[in-house]
Design an enzyme around this catalytic site. Structure first.
Site, PDB file in Angstrom:
ATOM      1  N   GLY A  79       0.795  -1.215   0.000  1.00  7.90           N
ATOM      2  CA  GLY A  79       0.000   0.000   0.000  1.00  7.90           C
ATOM      3  C   GLY A  79       0.826   1.262   0.000  1.00  7.90           C
ATOM      4  O   GLY A  79       0.601   2.171  -0.799  1.00  7.90           O
ATOM      5  N   SER A 112      -7.062  -9.042  -3.111  1.00  6.47           N
ATOM      6  CA  SER A 112      -7.446  -8.068  -2.086  1.00  6.47           C
ATOM      7  C   SER A 112      -6.478  -6.887  -2.026  1.00  6.47           C
ATOM      8  O   SER A 112      -6.794  -5.856  -1.420  1.00  6.47           O
ATOM      9  CB  SER A 112      -7.532  -8.734  -0.707  1.00  6.47           C
ATOM     10  OG  SER A 112      -6.253  -9.175  -0.283  1.00  6.47           O
ATOM     11  N   ASN A 113      -5.295  -7.024  -2.635  1.00  2.07           N
ATOM     12  CA  ASN A 113      -4.329  -5.926  -2.662  1.00  2.07           C
ATOM     13  C   ASN A 113      -4.737  -4.812  -3.613  1.00  2.07           C
ATOM     14  O   ASN A 113      -4.338  -3.656  -3.444  1.00  2.07           O
ATOM     15  CB  ASN A 113      -2.943  -6.423  -3.100  1.00  2.07           C
ATOM     16  CG  ASN A 113      -2.368  -7.513  -2.237  1.00  2.07           C
ATOM     17  OD1 ASN A 113      -1.644  -8.376  -2.717  1.00  2.07           O
ATOM     18  ND2 ASN A 113      -2.674  -7.496  -0.943  1.00  2.07           N
ATOM     19  N   LEU A 114      -5.519  -5.146  -4.629  1.00  2.00           N
ATOM     20  CA  LEU A 114      -5.727  -4.231  -5.747  1.00  2.00           C
ATOM     21  C   LEU A 114      -6.554  -3.007  -5.384  1.00  2.00           C
ATOM     22  O   LEU A 114      -6.555  -2.017  -6.129  1.00  2.00           O
ATOM     23  CB  LEU A 114      -6.381  -4.976  -6.911  1.00  2.00           C
ATOM     24  CG  LEU A 114      -5.609  -6.211  -7.408  1.00  2.00           C
ATOM     25  CD1 LEU A 114      -6.333  -6.846  -8.586  1.00  2.00           C
ATOM     26  CD2 LEU A 114      -4.178  -5.860  -7.781  1.00  2.00           C
ATOM     27  N   GLN A 115      -7.253  -3.037  -4.269  1.00  2.00           N
ATOM     28  CA  GLN A 115      -8.074  -1.900  -3.837  1.00  2.00           C
ATOM     29  C   GLN A 115      -7.207  -0.707  -3.442  1.00  2.00           C
ATOM     30  O   GLN A 115      -7.673   0.419  -3.412  1.00  2.00           O
ATOM     31  CB  GLN A 115      -8.971  -2.370  -2.691  1.00  2.00           C
ATOM     32  CG  GLN A 115      -9.554  -1.312  -1.795  1.00  2.00           C
ATOM     33  CD  GLN A 115      -8.831  -1.228  -0.457  1.00  2.00           C
ATOM     34  OE1 GLN A 115      -7.753  -1.788  -0.280  1.00  2.00           O
ATOM     35  NE2 GLN A 115      -9.431  -0.531   0.483  1.00  2.00           N
ATOM     36  N   LYS A 130       5.194  -9.762  -5.871  1.00  2.00           N
ATOM     37  CA  LYS A 130       5.009  -8.314  -5.885  1.00  2.00           C
ATOM     38  C   LYS A 130       6.241  -7.587  -6.417  1.00  2.00           C
ATOM     39  O   LYS A 130       6.135  -6.560  -7.096  1.00  2.00           O
ATOM     40  CB  LYS A 130       4.686  -7.810  -4.476  1.00  2.00           C
ATOM     41  CG  LYS A 130       3.285  -8.115  -4.010  1.00  2.00           C
ATOM     42  CD  LYS A 130       3.003  -7.480  -2.656  1.00  2.00           C
ATOM     43  CE  LYS A 130       1.570  -7.756  -2.225  1.00  2.00           C
ATOM     44  NZ  LYS A 130       1.284  -7.172  -0.890  1.00  2.00           N
ATOM     45  N   ASP A 146       4.198  -3.315   7.426  1.00  2.00           N
ATOM     46  CA  ASP A 146       2.880  -3.393   8.059  1.00  2.00           C
ATOM     47  C   ASP A 146       2.892  -4.231   9.322  1.00  2.00           C
ATOM     48  O   ASP A 146       1.863  -4.726   9.757  1.00  2.00           O
ATOM     49  CB  ASP A 146       1.858  -3.963   7.075  1.00  2.00           C
ATOM     50  CG  ASP A 146       2.213  -5.375   6.615  1.00  2.00           C
ATOM     51  OD1 ASP A 146       3.256  -5.906   7.045  1.00  2.00           O
ATOM     52  OD2 ASP A 146       1.436  -5.958   5.832  1.00  2.00           O
ATOM     53  N   CYS A 150      -4.127  -4.147   9.081  1.00  2.00           N
ATOM     54  CA  CYS A 150      -5.057  -3.689   8.045  1.00  2.00           C
ATOM     55  C   CYS A 150      -5.896  -4.847   7.515  1.00  2.00           C
ATOM     56  O   CYS A 150      -7.033  -4.648   7.097  1.00  2.00           O
ATOM     57  CB  CYS A 150      -4.286  -3.021   6.904  1.00  2.00           C
ATOM     58  SG  CYS A 150      -3.613  -1.408   7.348  1.00  2.00           S
ATOM     59  N   CYS A 177     -12.684 -16.690  13.368  1.00  2.00           N
ATOM     60  CA  CYS A 177     -12.616 -15.291  12.933  1.00  2.00           C
ATOM     61  C   CYS A 177     -12.308 -15.311  11.440  1.00  2.00           C
ATOM     62  O   CYS A 177     -12.766 -16.209  10.732  1.00  2.00           O
ATOM     63  CB  CYS A 177     -11.571 -14.517  13.740  1.00  2.00           C
ATOM     64  SG  CYS A 177      -9.894 -15.165  13.591  1.00  2.00           S
TER      65      CYS A 177
END
Length: 494
Positions: free
Chosen positions: A152, A180-183, A197, A241, A299, A451
């Site tokens: 990010g 899910s990274n692409l947002q 990556k 992160d 995150c 969870c």
């Protein structure tokens, strides 16, 4: 009354290059008149022929437009700040750079790499800025920056540093691109899902600027490789992160004397600073020790607004460029806080801690340590198996439910996560409410707790056991993500 008049960049050339001018005045109008009395060239930029403020110039007293008060007659008091806010076009006409902006001949020999004509054209918006000029652009070409992470924060950071012409960029990452990274990780695209990556980022950066040398380090940063990596670069930028790597980056920067350009994000909030032990505080001066494992959600658990890392990453890129250019006001000893939901910035002062264990007067950390252990995330030794938490896989849970075993499923995620996806028959008791609602869990039944991926549910089980819950508690290994992978692909993954 002593007031400060803040001069915007566009008008500083008419105020002797000053960014601030102090005057003694009783009203805002009197302060402006004193300003133009000492800097006559400003008059035509601020006032029309009728001596009224031009329509494209606004004047604020602290944070309020004087037009909504008493105009030029608005009274001022000691310590007030008057801000001149002119309209800014955003740039249209191109000025052709023909000489070094520092006043010398083009590309005079300063021991810096030369710029080709193509590079001069590419960086023209830089070289016409007096604070950058040809010399500054050559400094950027000579510089090297090591980016820890290409996610990010690393995405906008790397793209802007490459576009700006930083000569050598090092990328450290070992992860692969997930959908899910692409947002938010805009350096990667849909076609990159499943790729490393570091490979995806390299391709994008080389496309942005083929004049930049991209060095890839497809590895997890650790105590064994950090010092050697850091010594080969001028500036280190922390796009991590997790707390172990964050403390590792800090300590390695202190030990190698490198500036650490810091950024962090969570949901709508971000932080940024420059930790540089030779000039001020380090990260440990601000946070001497990490929070206990699981107390601060990641995150992946708490979410992040997609544009937030773009804003914080761009701030980090700005500070990295300023360090290279030798700007006087980098964010050493300053912590910038940003709240995107309220669109508010705040700045806090930092101080070097003389008792800091790594950069203080008598440091006790003189070499890199085990940061997983320091942050409390080291797994227990293999011998400690007698109290090992009981686990069940998603496949096993489905088989037992199908044969009719009497099992209650407790979901300890948050309500907004429950709306996204759920396991049929589960009951929602968020982790923060587990103790207060323990009586809702039937101790006579076997209880499977889950969870998103298994971390919060493990913490919930530990909490219940410490509180004296006597029933059988089993953790769903991999959480609802594993349920989607192994049992029901129609359950959304997030």
């Amino acid at each position: 009354m002593s007031v400060t008049i803040a001069i915007p960049t566009a008008l500083r050339q008419f105020a002797g290059g000053q960014s601030e001018v102090k005057v003694e005045a009783a009203t805002a109008g009197e302060a402006l008149n004193l300003l133009i009395a000492s800097h006559a060239e400003l008059r035509r930029h601020l006032f029309n022929d009728q001596n009224a403020l031009r329509n494209f110039v606004n004047v604020y007293l602290n944070d309020e437009d004087i037009r909504h008060r008493n105009g030029p007659d608005t009274p001022v008091k000691d310590g007030d700040t008057i801000l001149i806010v002119p309209s800014i076009a955003g740039g249209a006409a191109v000025l052709e750079p023909t000489a070094d902006q520092d006043g010398g001949t083009p590309q005079q020999d300063l021991g810096l790499p030369m710029l080709s004509n193509e590079e001069i054209a590419r960086y023209s918006r830089h070289v016409i800025i007096p604070e950058v000029g040809m010399t500054g652009q050559r400094k950027l070409k000579a510089a090297s920056v090591l980016m820890i992470g290409t996610g990010g924060l690393g995405a906008p950071l790397g793209m802007y540093l490459a576009a700006a012409g930083v000569g050598r960029l090092g990328l450290v990452d070992f992860d692969v691109v997930d959908v899910s990274n692409l947002q938010r990780q805009i350096i990667h695209g849909t076609r990159d899902v499943g790729r490393p990556k570091i490979a995806s980022a390299r391709d994008r950066l080389e496309d942005i600027n083929p004049h930049v040398e991209i060095e890839t380090h497809e590895t997890r940063l650790n105590s064994a490789n950090a010092l050697q990596l850091f010594r080969n670069y001028d500036v280190i930028v922390d796009g991590t992160d997790n707390f172990p790597t964050r403390y590792l980056v800090n300590d390695a920067c202190v030990l190698t004397g490198k500036p650490n350009v810091y950024g962090s994000i969570f949901r709508f909030e971000g932080q940024a600073s420059v930790f540089w032990a030779e000039r001020g505080a380090c990260y440990r001066c601000l946070y001497s020790e990490p929070p206990p494992p699981g107390l601060v959600p990641s995150c992946a658990e708490g979410g992040v607004l997609g544009v937030l890392p773009g804003i914080v990453g761009a701030i980090q890129a700005t500070e990295a460029l300023k360090i290279i250019l030798g700007a006087p006001d980098i964010m050493v000893n300053r912590l910038l806080l940003f709240d995107a939901w309220r669109m508010r910035f705040r700045e806090l002062k930092l101080r070097k801690n003389p008792d800091c264990p790594v950069c203080g007067d008598n440091p006790t950390i003189t070499e890199l340590i085990d940061y997983e252990e320091f942050c409390g995330v080291t797994p227990p030794p293999p011998a400690a198996t007698e109290n090992k938490m009981e686990e069940i896989t998603a496949t096993e849970l489905k088989q037992r439910l199908d044969r009719g075993d009497d099992i209650q499923i407790i979901d300890v995620r948050e309500p907004h996560e429950y709306e996204i996806a759920l396991i049929p028959g589960s009951r929602l008791i968020p982790l923060g409410q587990v103790l207060g609602r323990m009586n809702e869990i039937d101790a006579g039944l076997e209880t499977v707790v889950h969870c998103k991926m298994g971390g919060r549910s493990a913490k919930a089980i530990e909490t219940l056991q410490r509180a004296g819950f006597t029933g059988r508690l089993t953790n769903l290994k991999g959480g609802i993500t594993a349920w989607s992978d192994e049992v029901d692909p129609s359950v959304p993954k997030y």
